[in-house]
Design a protein around this motif. Structure first.
Motif, short mmCIF file in Angstrom:
data_model
loop_
_atom_site.label_atom_id
_atom_site.label_comp_id
_atom_site.label_asym_id
_atom_site.label_seq_id
_atom_site.Cartn_x
_atom_site.Cartn_y
_atom_site.Cartn_z
N PHE A 112 0.83 -1.20 0.00
CA PHE A 112 0.00 0.00 0.00
C PHE A 112 0.87 1.26 0.00
CE2 PHE A 112 -1.74 3.31 2.88
CZ PHE A 112 -2.74 3.79 2.06
N HIS A 122 2.90 2.02 -3.21
CA HIS A 122 2.06 2.53 -4.30
C HIS A 122 1.72 4.00 -4.09
CE1 HIS A 122 -1.41 3.26 -6.88
NE2 HIS A 122 -0.84 2.37 -7.68
N LYS A 123 1.51 4.39 -2.84
CA LYS A 123 1.20 5.80 -2.55
C LYS A 123 2.34 6.72 -3.00
CE LYS A 123 -2.06 7.33 -0.55
NZ LYS A 123 -3.28 7.83 -1.22
N THR A 158 -3.70 -6.27 -5.31
CA THR A 158 -4.63 -5.16 -5.48
C THR A 158 -3.92 -3.83 -5.24
OG1 THR A 158 -6.51 -6.55 -4.89
CG2 THR A 158 -6.83 -4.18 -4.65
N TYR A 159 -2.99 -3.82 -4.31
CA TYR A 159 -2.20 -2.59 -4.10
C TYR A 159 -1.07 -2.44 -5.13
CZ TYR A 159 -4.52 -1.88 0.43
OH TYR A 159 -5.44 -1.66 1.43
N VAL A 210 -10.38 -1.01 -7.41
CA VAL A 210 -8.92 -1.05 -7.31
C VAL A 210 -8.37 0.37 -7.18
CG1 VAL A 210 -6.78 -1.60 -8.55
CG2 VAL A 210 -8.65 -3.26 -8.48
N ALA A 269 -8.99 1.46 -3.66
CA ALA A 269 -8.07 0.83 -2.71
C ALA A 269 -6.69 1.49 -2.75
CB ALA A 269 -7.95 -0.66 -3.02
N ARG A 270 -6.24 1.79 -3.94
CA ARG A 270 -4.89 2.34 -4.07
C ARG A 270 -4.81 3.79 -3.61
NH1 ARG A 270 -2.64 -0.52 -9.67
NH2 ARG A 270 -2.80 -2.64 -8.83
N THR A 271 -5.93 4.49 -3.64
CA THR A 271 -5.91 5.89 -3.22
C THR A 271 -6.37 6.05 -1.77
OG1 THR A 271 -8.11 6.13 -4.23
CG2 THR A 271 -6.22 6.87 -5.52
N ILE A 328 -10.13 -1.61 0.67
CA ILE A 328 -10.58 -2.46 -0.45
C ILE A 328 -12.08 -2.66 -0.31
CG2 ILE A 328 -10.36 -4.73 -1.55
CD1 ILE A 328 -7.47 -4.79 -0.57
N TYR A 334 -11.39 -10.29 -6.52
CA TYR A 334 -10.34 -9.40 -7.05
C TYR A 334 -9.28 -10.20 -7.79
CZ TYR A 334 -12.07 -5.12 -4.85
OH TYR A 334 -12.83 -4.03 -4.52
#
Lengths: 448, 448
Positions: A146, A149-150, A176-177, B370, B373-375, B379, B420
């Protein structure tokens, strides 16, 4: 009426981490360069860690500012709630007050995200493009997936094989991340290939996975390594747990008589406990209990000595409680606690008799976890069940003693439900080591 | 600086539910007894529901007190946070403000717990010993498992087969809370056995599972039935979502221009939206969007008519949008949205053009999930992805329009991660029905 949950505003979140290093009585022994057996300076570690983190690792400043960008990401879930486990108290029939600091609210479900975001930030600052890491239960790997990715970094996670197989949803979460995950030992590194050849059926261990991740980072220009526990800078980042909890306990009008956390590498417990240390040193009566699994009894049965952090002997030597760097614990389901060593900070605090270590067995931990889920609703991670077990022991030793217990709820167990299935089906068992196994495991400690 | 998360104190939690029934323009058509085709009185439903809930089902009181015992259990996770999705906004490059009400903090991970606790309470009050229910994705079954255990009731869950197989962790969760789970159609009921015989490979459906659970309750003295959506009393219990959100939006200094929620049976969206209804009726400009999957397009392509709530035609006739009670949607991964019918309340609000229905496809929903989740870290459940998708469409239609969007984040997706996985692996697809399939499906509606 007292509120069950105490939430701080974001503007009340601490803006500095607390560094316990200057406050540890008799200090912490420095890491040693395994070749020279002399203290390892930052230059030794620079190939695998960014300078920003190495400065924190060796800092003797008591307070370190949390950069604005990190604070903003923390706000996604922090400040985390402090919760009174009044339903559990009632089920236990105890007069003790049980509080828990709920770190399961983070994106990846545990305290690990506190350090992951910080580590990704400092790497990004220095132009690193990619991080490699290990993960046991998957909590750390998810957190780093996580966080990287940020900050637009790539991430490769070496996940201990037994956990990789037991916890397929962890892999889905990391995917997913946006991270890449491989079971460790893997065929992607020399260490991994060597171990697969020698022990094709190995369950893997954190010690092996660390070796692989370090090798990955050392062999690539664009990559550095990230460690989810043990080291001083990780414990620094986790101090936000205890700093928040102190404020929240004050709002609740309470001060803990007992602090409890589970110990794998030591970071979640240290994060809760260290901000309370100076109170204790100034005479406050405060019991600090570090809980480990009987199947990996580092603090309760290991030796305090210099040892490697990994199987392949690639890390500096750390002065810590250890079961020996080639100790491979059985595949218990609390994957995050399957580590042969322990944070040097926690080790020093145990040596100074400030932290009392204790060990508990797997079955009683799951029993406690089920009781917690049925009373307080949250299904705890198997690691967290260790802390809950110890809290229940403390709360029921004398049910008329109105003591105040605070434990760190390090993470939820929603991605560990297959372990609960095994528990419900009676397929789990306890592990204990005969003394000779412990002696044998620690026979190969490096001589310093 | 504006806080990202707005938490209410427990003492600020609403102590009354809002009953929208007296405020619906032109009212809601009553349920009919399928034999007489006359309005079904409480006596007709008494064998499967307790009187406390039937009174709520038929009440025209605008406000109904939340009993103290229910409030106390709500405090385990309520009030739930209102969160500004500023990281998502940034990634979209929109000037729209996106807020979400985060219902994923409940023990079982979704809004369903709001009604589960209430239903368990009223059954317990009347001496019921055991509840039977159906579950699609598992959110409702988990919620009821938790709630029944809190009140010392037994619980049996009929889980739609496709979800049962896709989501093994849901079963583990329900087991951990102490419930009994079986895949539906099952061999435990006449309806189940008949369907297995006729369609041995069926994926199951909510309509079938409801029939089984109703049969179970009707055939045992000690057992009543619990439904997780559709009915008026469920929507009453869910009103706490919107009541809290209104207070929180006020603290944020905002009023929504657009309200969004996904619609399966309709309870999560109705829970958010209904407390805003009177504002809209008084002239406030407020768009209310109910989002359903294109693969189960009840509101957008179904008929408004009297129909059964289940396959075996055991329920009263409800006046609702429906695809026909024997419609079995494809096994998309948003199991909670696979229902042929819709809450009569939502149906009436769609009929009155107060709620605008829309449908979205599976793949764009997972893409949106997705991105979320990434931002924003969390999830989302596949159901919730539908609301997120619609929020993104609203926020990006004109990126310079500073509108305020509020959507209901009905549940997290931590137990849906296998879906997912399938998405990441490119194994999912969109579904669309040719018009003749929809016509065929609604051909067998009962004549009234």
């Amino acid at each position: 009426m007292q509120e069950k949950k105490i939430n701080l505003k974001e503007r009340e979140m601490p803006t500095r981490w607390y560094n316990v290093m200057p406050d540890i009585p008799n200090g912490v022994e420095p890491p040693l360069d395994p070749e020279t057996r002399q203290p390892a300076g930052p230059e030794k570690l620079a190939p695998i860690f960014p300078m920003g983190l190495l400065e924190q690792e060796m800092s003797d400043k008591r307070w370190i500012d949390i950069p604005r960008e990190i604070q903003e990401i923390y706000h996604i879930w922090r400040p985390s709630p402090l919760v009174r486990a009044n339903n559990l108290e009632k089920a236990l029939g105890t007069k003790a007050k049980i509080f828990f600091k709920y770190e399961g609210v983070s994106p990846s479900g545990s305290h690990k995200t506190n350090s992951a975001v910080a580590q990704a930030y400092y790497n990004k600052q220095e132009g690193v493009k990619r991080l490699s890491t290990e993960t046991g239960a998957g909590q750390w790997g998810s957190a780093l997936s996580f966080a990287t990715h940020k900050f637009g970094l790539e991430c490769k996670v070496y996940m201990v094989r037994v956990s990789f197989e037991q916890k397929p949803y962890r892999k889905s979460m990391m995917n997913t991340y946006g991270a890449e995950i491989v079971a460790s030992p893997s065929s992607d590194t020399n260490t991994g290939r060597r171990i697969i050849e020698e022990f094709p059926d190995t369950a893997g261990s954190l010690g092996i996975a660390i070796s692989e991740a370090v090798e990955d980072a050392a062999s690539r220009e664009d990559t550095k390594y990230a460690l989810g526990s043990v080291l001083n800078h990780v414990i620094l980042h986790q101090s936000i747990i205890g700093l928040e909890a102190k404020k929240q306990m004050e709002i609740a009008g309470e001060y803990p008589d007992v602090l409890i956390g589970c110990c794998g590498g030591g970071s979640n417990f240290a994060g809760l406990a260290t901000p309370f240390l100076t109170d204790k040193l100034e005479g406050k009566k405060l019991k600090m209990i570090g809980v480990e699994p009987a199947s990996c009894p580092t603090l309760t049965r290991g030796l305090l000595a210099y040892d490697f952090g990994d199987v392949a002997r690639t890390t500096p030597l750390l002065y810590m409680y250890t079961l020996g760097h080639d100790f491979i614990p059985p595949g218990i389901h609390a994957g995050g606690l399957r580590y042969h060593g322990m944070s040097p900070i926690i080790s020093a605090l145990v040596r100074e008799k400030i932290i009392e270590p204790t060990s508990v067995h797997q079955l009683e931990c799951f029993e406690s976890g089920v009781l917690f889920a049925r009373t307080e609703g949250i299904i705890p991670a198997p690691e967290t069940c260790h802390a809950i077990r110890a809290a229940i022991i403390e709360a029921t030793r004398d049910k008329d003693d109105p003591k105040t217990i605070l434990f760190n709820f390090s993470g939820h167990g929603l991605l560990d439900l297959s372990s609960y299935d095994k528990f419900h089906a009676g397929q789990l068992q306890n592990y204990d080591y005969p003394e000779e196994d412990i002696i044998a495991a620690t026979r190969n400690l490096p001589r310093v």
